[in-house]
Design an enzyme around this catalytic site. Structure first.
Site, PDB file in Angstrom:
ATOM      1  N   HIS A 133      27.903 -26.987  21.561  1.00  0.00           N
ATOM      2  CA  HIS A 133      26.860 -26.199  20.735  1.00  0.00           C
ATOM      3  C   HIS A 133      27.178 -24.786  20.383  1.00  0.00           C
ATOM      4  O   HIS A 133      27.751 -24.034  20.963  1.00  0.00           O
ATOM      5  CB  HIS A 133      25.619 -26.539  21.618  1.00  0.00           C
ATOM      6  CG  HIS A 133      24.997 -27.995  21.332  1.00  0.00           C
ATOM      7  ND1 HIS A 133      25.170 -29.153  22.268  1.00  0.00           N
ATOM      8  CD2 HIS A 133      24.185 -28.519  20.669  1.00  0.00           C
ATOM      9  CE1 HIS A 133      24.636 -30.012  21.778  1.00  0.00           C
ATOM     10  NE2 HIS A 133      23.830 -29.608  21.054  1.00  0.00           N
ATOM     11  N   LYS A 137      21.937 -21.699  22.251  1.00  0.00           N
ATOM     12  CA  LYS A 137      21.281 -22.952  22.899  1.00  0.00           C
ATOM     13  C   LYS A 137      21.004 -22.639  24.412  1.00  0.00           C
ATOM     14  O   LYS A 137      21.838 -22.006  25.186  1.00  0.00           O
ATOM     15  CB  LYS A 137      22.196 -24.259  22.909  1.00  0.00           C
ATOM     16  CG  LYS A 137      21.437 -25.311  23.518  1.00  0.00           C
ATOM     17  CD  LYS A 137      22.123 -26.730  22.971  1.00  0.00           C
ATOM     18  CE  LYS A 137      21.562 -27.937  23.647  1.00  0.00           C
ATOM     19  NZ  LYS A 137      20.122 -27.915  23.342  1.00  0.00           N
TER      20      LYS A 137
END
Ligand SMILES: NC(=O)C1=CN([C@@H]2O[C@H](COP(=O)(O)OP(=O)(O)OC[C@H]3O[C@@H](n4cnc5c(N)ncnc54)[C@H](OP(=O)(O)O)[C@@H]3O)[C@@H](O)[C@H]2O)C=CC1
Ligand SMILES: O=C(O)C1=N[C@H](C(=O)O)C[C@H](O)C1
Length: 247
Positions: A133, A137
């Protein structure tokens, strides 16, 4: 029938802003409120459905506020354990006409990736999950990786498979990832990524890799809109997109 009135909580965030754009562009939906951090929720009372993309430490308060006022909720915020889902079920018991959809991943490809991984799980001795990711995040591992691991683990257990083989003895902490329901999960964070996951299966002489990539947050919007359209006719708690897709 008039357009469904929709409010968005977390409207200035990455997902919330994308949801605002998607709802605004949909002819059958009307955006009636955009709530950011620190804004009072009262502006939502005009809405029929509330889309919620905030943080694991904020989502439960928001869901409760909506349920208590008879507003349907679609949330993609992470951090929903079985215990948290039970808490939501408890609130819904006092509001039996209200629907809440908790969807760990709205991308159709991710939903299918989890389904395919669950199907493959019983046939392979080894399995590892790598989720990748963007570096903003806030949580690790991802909600998607958590759910994938739990579903693979349940499929392995019902097929009578034990733990994946692993003779590692000389551990540097973290080198083998985090064990979620007994499945190793590795979290990668790197600039340039959006949301990606690989499930790597292994058996004698072969591997199978199932990979999904969200390159852009528009990939989540068809799922968000589907849930918004369906949640008004689904009282109670819906978890994941699978039941809405008849998977
Ligand atoms: N289910 C799915 O398909 C997907 C789920 N997600 C999940 O959605 C969540 C949000 O992700 P993302 O949009 O990238 O995160 P962002 O940090 O970009 O956005 C979160 C937003 O929520 C706001 N916020 C925080 N607390 C509150 C509150 N109490 N009331 C109102 N607004 C609040 C923040 O405001 P401020 O910045 O002012 O604090 C911020 O604007 C995460 O849990 C993520 O994992 C993400 C992508 C897809
Ligand atoms: O924070 C994100 O970006 C994402 N969060 C969700 C998760 O944790 O699984 C869904 C997707 O992976 C994007």
């Amino acid at each position: 029938m008039g357009a469904t009135r929709v409010g968005v909580i977390g409207a200035r965030g990455r997902m919330g802003a994308e949801a605002v754009r998607a709802v605004t562009a949909a002819d059958d939906l009307e955006l009636v409120a955009q709530i950011g951090s620190g804004d009072p929720l009262d502006a939502l009372t005009d809405a029929q459905v509330v889309v919620e993309f905030t943080r694991p430490d904020a989502v439960l308060d928001n869901v409760r506020w909506c349920v208590e006022r008879g507003l349907h909720v679609v949330t993609g915020t992470t951090g929903f354990t079985e215990e948290r889902l039970d808490t939501v079920r408890g609130w819904l018991a006092s509001a039996p006409e209200v629907g809440v959809a908790v969807v760990p991943n709205f991308a159709l490809g991710a939903v299918l990736m989890m389904r395919f991984a669950e199907t493959a799980a019983r046939y392979f001795e080894s399995v590892e999950i790598v989720e990748l990711h963007h570096p903003q995040k806030v949580d690790a591992p991802s909600g998607t990786a958590r759910l994938t691991a739990e579903r693979i683990s349940a499929a392995r257990a019902s097929a009578g498979l034990g733990a994946p083989p692993d003779a590692t003895t000389d551990l540097v902490a973290g080198a083998r990832g985090a064990a979620i329901a007994g499945i190793p999960v590795h979290s990668v964070r790197a600039r340039g990524l959006v949301a990606h996951q690989e499930v790597l299966f292994g058996a004698a002489g072969e591997t199978l890799t199932i990979r999904h990539d969200s390159f852009d947050r528009t990939s989540f919007m068809p799922g968000v809109l589907l849930a918004v359209r369906k949640v008004t006719n689904r009282p109670g708690l819906t978890v994941g997109l699978d039941p809405l897709l008849d998977l």
